[in-house]
Scaffold this motif. Structure first.
Motif, PDB file in Angstrom:
ATOM      1  N   PRO A 329       0.815  -1.220   0.000  1.00  0.00           N
ATOM      2  CA  PRO A 329       0.000   0.000   0.000  1.00  0.00           C
ATOM      3  C   PRO A 329       0.843   1.262   0.000  1.00  0.00           C
ATOM      4  O   PRO A 329       1.964   1.281   0.528  1.00  0.00           O
ATOM      5  N   ILE A 330       0.308   2.307  -0.601  1.00  0.00           N
ATOM      6  CA  ILE A 330       0.922   3.629  -0.517  1.00  0.00           C
ATOM      7  C   ILE A 330       0.203   4.379   0.597  1.00  0.00           C
ATOM      8  O   ILE A 330      -1.018   4.526   0.567  1.00  0.00           O
ATOM      9  N   VAL A 331       0.956   4.826   1.589  1.00  0.00           N
ATOM     10  CA  VAL A 331       0.341   5.488   2.738  1.00  0.00           C
ATOM     11  C   VAL A 331       0.907   6.891   2.853  1.00  0.00           C
ATOM     12  O   VAL A 331       2.016   7.186   2.393  1.00  0.00           O
ATOM     13  N   SER A 332       0.138   7.769   3.457  1.00  0.00           N
ATOM     14  CA  SER A 332       0.593   9.134   3.696  1.00  0.00           C
ATOM     15  C   SER A 332       0.846   9.276   5.183  1.00  0.00           C
ATOM     16  O   SER A 332      -0.039   9.055   6.001  1.00  0.00           O
ATOM     17  N   SER A 333       2.073   9.611   5.531  1.00  0.00           N
ATOM     18  CA  SER A 333       2.441   9.749   6.939  1.00  0.00           C
ATOM     19  C   SER A 333       2.280  11.200   7.377  1.00  0.00           C
ATOM     20  O   SER A 333       2.060  12.106   6.571  1.00  0.00           O
ATOM     21  N   GLU A 334       2.372  11.406   8.670  1.00  0.00           N
ATOM     22  CA  GLU A 334       2.196  12.740   9.230  1.00  0.00           C
ATOM     23  C   GLU A 334       3.196  13.720   8.620  1.00  0.00           C
ATOM     24  O   GLU A 334       4.387  13.448   8.577  1.00  0.00           O
ATOM     25  N   GLY A 335       2.679  14.834   8.115  1.00  0.00           N
ATOM     26  CA  GLY A 335       3.530  15.844   7.505  1.00  0.00           C
ATOM     27  C   GLY A 335       3.803  15.608   6.034  1.00  0.00           C
ATOM     28  O   GLY A 335       4.399  16.453   5.370  1.00  0.00           O
ATOM     29  N   GLY A 336       3.383  14.450   5.498  1.00  0.00           N
ATOM     30  CA  GLY A 336       3.600  14.148   4.092  1.00  0.00           C
ATOM     31  C   GLY A 336       2.386  14.488   3.243  1.00  0.00           C
ATOM     32  O   GLY A 336       1.365  14.984   3.736  1.00  0.00           O
ATOM     33  N   LEU A 337       2.520  14.239   1.964  1.00  0.00           N
ATOM     34  CA  LEU A 337       1.399  14.495   1.064  1.00  0.00           C
ATOM     35  C   LEU A 337       0.264  13.507   1.323  1.00  0.00           C
ATOM     36  O   LEU A 337       0.510  12.322   1.529  1.00  0.00           O
ATOM     37  N   PRO A 338      -0.984  13.972   1.298  1.00  0.00           N
ATOM     38  CA  PRO A 338      -2.129  13.067   1.468  1.00  0.00           C
ATOM     39  C   PRO A 338      -2.380  12.295   0.182  1.00  0.00           C
ATOM     40  O   PRO A 338      -3.211  12.670  -0.639  1.00  0.00           O
ATOM     41  N   GLU A 387       5.861   5.546  20.262  1.00  0.00           N
ATOM     42  CA  GLU A 387       5.116   6.155  21.367  1.00  0.00           C
ATOM     43  C   GLU A 387       3.624   5.824  21.364  1.00  0.00           C
ATOM     44  O   GLU A 387       2.969   5.901  22.409  1.00  0.00           O
ATOM     45  N   LYS A 388       3.083   5.429  20.229  1.00  0.00           N
ATOM     46  CA  LYS A 388       1.659   5.099  20.162  1.00  0.00           C
ATOM     47  C   LYS A 388       1.437   3.590  20.006  1.00  0.00           C
ATOM     48  O   LYS A 388       0.454   3.161  19.420  1.00  0.00           O
ATOM     49  N   TYR A 389       2.340   2.811  20.567  1.00  0.00           N
ATOM     50  CA  TYR A 389       2.291   1.365  20.350  1.00  0.00           C
ATOM     51  C   TYR A 389       0.938   0.761  20.732  1.00  0.00           C
ATOM     52  O   TYR A 389       0.416  -0.109  20.033  1.00  0.00           O
ATOM     53  N   GLU A 390       0.347   1.210  21.814  1.00  0.00           N
ATOM     54  CA  GLU A 390      -0.925   0.636  22.272  1.00  0.00           C
ATOM     55  C   GLU A 390      -2.063   0.914  21.294  1.00  0.00           C
ATOM     56  O   GLU A 390      -3.102   0.259  21.364  1.00  0.00           O
ATOM     57  N   LEU A 391      -1.877   1.874  20.405  1.00  0.00           N
ATOM     58  CA  LEU A 391      -2.922   2.219  19.438  1.00  0.00           C
ATOM     59  C   LEU A 391      -2.709   1.551  18.085  1.00  0.00           C
ATOM     60  O   LEU A 391      -3.502   1.748  17.169  1.00  0.00           O
ATOM     61  N   VAL A 392      -1.634   0.744  17.968  1.00  0.00           N
ATOM     62  CA  VAL A 392      -1.298   0.128  16.687  1.00  0.00           C
ATOM     63  C   VAL A 392      -2.207  -1.070  16.427  1.00  0.00           C
ATOM     64  O   VAL A 392      -2.313  -1.977  17.257  1.00  0.00           O
ATOM     65  N   ARG A 393      -2.846  -1.050  15.259  1.00  0.00           N
ATOM     66  CA  ARG A 393      -3.674  -2.186  14.848  1.00  0.00           C
ATOM     67  C   ARG A 393      -2.919  -3.114  13.905  1.00  0.00           C
ATOM     68  O   ARG A 393      -3.059  -4.324  13.976  1.00  0.00           O
ATOM     69  N   ASN A 394      -2.117  -2.551  13.005  1.00  0.00           N
ATOM     70  CA  ASN A 394      -1.363  -3.350  12.041  1.00  0.00           C
ATOM     71  C   ASN A 394       0.022  -2.768  11.826  1.00  0.00           C
ATOM     72  O   ASN A 394       0.218  -1.545  11.919  1.00  0.00           O
ATOM     73  N   VAL A 395       0.970  -3.632  11.540  1.00  0.00           N
ATOM     74  CA  VAL A 395       2.316  -3.243  11.123  1.00  0.00           C
ATOM     75  C   VAL A 395       2.541  -3.834   9.745  1.00  0.00           C
ATOM     76  O   VAL A 395       2.287  -5.032   9.540  1.00  0.00           O
ATOM     77  N   MET A 396       2.979  -3.020   8.780  1.00  0.00           N
ATOM     78  CA  MET A 396       3.059  -3.521   7.411  1.00  0.00           C
ATOM     79  C   MET A 396       4.139  -2.795   6.619  1.00  0.00           C
ATOM     80  O   MET A 396       4.442  -1.617   6.893  1.00  0.00           O
ATOM     81  N   PRO A 397       4.747  -3.474   5.657  1.00  0.00           N
ATOM     82  CA  PRO A 397       5.609  -2.769   4.702  1.00  0.00           C
ATOM     83  C   PRO A 397       4.743  -1.933   3.773  1.00  0.00           C
ATOM     84  O   PRO A 397       3.637  -2.344   3.395  1.00  0.00           O
ATOM     85  N   ALA A 398       5.219  -0.755   3.415  1.00  0.00           N
ATOM     86  CA  ALA A 398       4.411   0.151   2.597  1.00  0.00           C
ATOM     87  C   ALA A 398       5.328   1.094   1.832  1.00  0.00           C
ATOM     88  O   ALA A 398       6.557   1.039   1.941  1.00  0.00           O
ATOM     89  N   LEU A 412       8.687   6.467  -4.819  1.00  0.00           N
ATOM     90  CA  LEU A 412       7.975   5.614  -3.875  1.00  0.00           C
ATOM     91  C   LEU A 412       9.025   4.962  -2.989  1.00  0.00           C
ATOM     92  O   LEU A 412       9.767   4.083  -3.422  1.00  0.00           O
ATOM     93  N   GLU A 413       9.083   5.424  -1.757  1.00  0.00           N
ATOM     94  CA  GLU A 413      10.109   4.976  -0.824  1.00  0.00           C
ATOM     95  C   GLU A 413       9.561   3.865   0.073  1.00  0.00           C
ATOM     96  O   GLU A 413       8.542   4.055   0.748  1.00  0.00           O
ATOM     97  N   PRO A 414      10.217   2.702   0.136  1.00  0.00           N
ATOM     98  CA  PRO A 414       9.775   1.627   1.036  1.00  0.00           C
ATOM     99  C   PRO A 414       9.947   2.029   2.502  1.00  0.00           C
ATOM    100  O   PRO A 414      10.968   2.605   2.879  1.00  0.00           O
TER     101      PRO A 414
END
Length: 434
Positions: A329-338, A387-398, A412-414
């Motif tokens: 998946p292509i994801v948008s991280s905080e501060g990045g392009l949506p 820091e938000k580990y308790e809120l993590v639902r999934n961990v995935m390569p993206a 597209l950066e892995p």
């Protein structure tokens, strides 16, 4: 000379009188003009059917004794397993209450087909042969467990949802040999282990391919011609932050130039009809086919009803990229392009809101470079310190998108990405791809 002047003047006066008579008493002859209706201009883009957008985010193979591996979309064995599962019949699906006690599917020989979020059975029926009473009323599921029992020569199939509801297929057209063959596909792949009882993490670094490719932007003119019945009736409003709003008095199109993002709303759209997940999904796909197309590989990422008292539903499509060694998946991280999602809101099957990036990736002339994501203890440390580990639902390569606007290049950066319980994505900080 005087006689000539008098003659010319007499002729001019006479001609003037004749013309006045014709204008006053003759019937004018009109040429019939047929009005031409405005023809909507479609944006160029690839078309898709709903069944092409319904596929698992991954397939987990369980070897027993807490040994696992994961197959991702576009991997050969992923596709081979999925093709077989689609052709088999799962009959007598009924609510089972819970998974069998005393035997965890994770510790048994089998596989776990995982979807990004709850998928209604009415959508699963578009890609699988399912039979059961009142499937349309069943709750959405996000996992399909297929495993063998150690004490019996049989295959059990369960459909599970994040809310704890579990359904079982009383009869599955699969054999123990089928399951053993599926699991054998992953015997040579990188092994994964369970971390914190929730996440599968690779014991070794994971290889991915990074891409550098060209891109283009949908223009304001293209979007107006596609989304407004009469684009010439729109007026433009400019905000202080540089965003532009186009409106015809009913519909609105907001272009966030800095983020390359568009938001379209049509609150005056008709709302006659009934609530139905399948109808919502089909209408959303048809709308995108007409208004920009897909321009990449997408999956149905989420489908939610806004409230119990409303017929309004929101559907998300997430873009996937890559081919070998898999699609991610292509994801948008905080501060990045949506970037990476298309979102639509529908009321009784009619689109009232439409959001997506105006960036369109062009992969025909892409440059590829093999990258390596950290695994093992390095990845565990990254997750442990998040820091938000308790809120993590999934961990995935993206992938995350980086733009070089001066040279019209996109990268597209892995990355390792985490999905939080509220549905947002963030890049997992720490050592990235090499």
């Amino acid at each position: 000379m005087e006689k000539v002047k008098t003659l010319v003047l007499t002729v001019l006066v006479g001609a003037s009188l004749v013309q006045s008579y014709l204008l006053a008493y003759s019937s004018p002859k009109f040429d019939t003009m047929i009005p031409v209706d405005y023809v909507e201009s479609k944006l160029e883009g690839t078309q898709a059917e709903l069944s092409q957008l319904l596929f698992p985010k991954d397939i987990v193979l369980h070897f027993g004794d807490d040994q696992h591996t994961i197959l991702y979309p576009n991997m050969t064995f992923y596709q081979m397993i999925l093709d077989v599962v689609k052709q088999r019949t799962f009959d007598g699906i009924r609510e089972a209450g819970e998974l069998p006690s005393g035997q965890s599917p994770r510790d048994s020989l089998g596989l776990e087909i995982r979807f990004p979020s709850g998928i209604p059975f009415t959508l699963l029926e578009q890609i699988m042969q399912l039979k059961g009473d009142s499937l349309a009323d069943a709750k959405p599921v996000d996992r399909i467990w297929i495993f063998t029992r150690a004490d019996r020569d049989e295959v059990r199939v369960f459909f599970a949802g994040s809310g704890g509801t579990v359904y079982e297929a009383a009869k599955a057209d699969l054999t123990v040999k089928d399951v053993e063959r599926f699991v054998a596909f992953g015997s040579a792949r990188t092994k994964y282990r369970m971390y914190g009882g929730r996440h599968y993490l690779p014991a070794e670094p994971l290889q991915m391919v990074g891409y550098e490719l060209n891109y283009r932007l949908f223009t304001a003119e293209q979007l107006q011609r596609s989304l407004f019945p009469d684009p010439y009736s729109t007026r433009i409003l400019r905000e202080r932050n540089g965003s532009e709003i186009y409106t015809d008095g009913k519909r609105g199109l907001r272009l966030s130039t800095g983020q390359h993002w568009m938001s379209y709303s049509d609150p005056a759209a008709p709302v006659e009809g009934t609530h139905n997940e399948l109808r919502t999904s089909l209408s959303a796909v048809q709308f995108i086919n007409r208004h920009g197309g897909w321009n990449g590989n997408y999956m149905v990422s989420a489908l939610r009803r806004e409230s119990a008292v409303s017929d309004e539903q929101t559907i998300w499509f997430r873009q996937y990229a890559g081919n070998y060694p898999g699609s991610f998946p292509i994801v948008s991280s905080e501060g990045g392009l949506p970037f990476g999602t298309i979102r639509l809101t529908l009321q009784n099957g009619v689109v009232t809101a439409y959001e997506r990036s105006v960036i369109q990736l062009e992969g025909e002339k892409s440059e590829r470079k093999l990258k390596e994501l950290p695994g093992g203890e390095t990845l565990e440390d990254m997750l442990r310190s998040y820091e938000k580990y308790e809120l993590v639902r999934n961990v995935m390569p993206a992938y995350r998108l980086l733009l070089d606007e001066e040279n019209d290049k996109a990268t597209l950066e892995p990355i390792w990405s985490v999905e939080l319980i509220d549905g947002t994505y963030e890049a997992l900080s720490g050592k990235g791809a090499r």
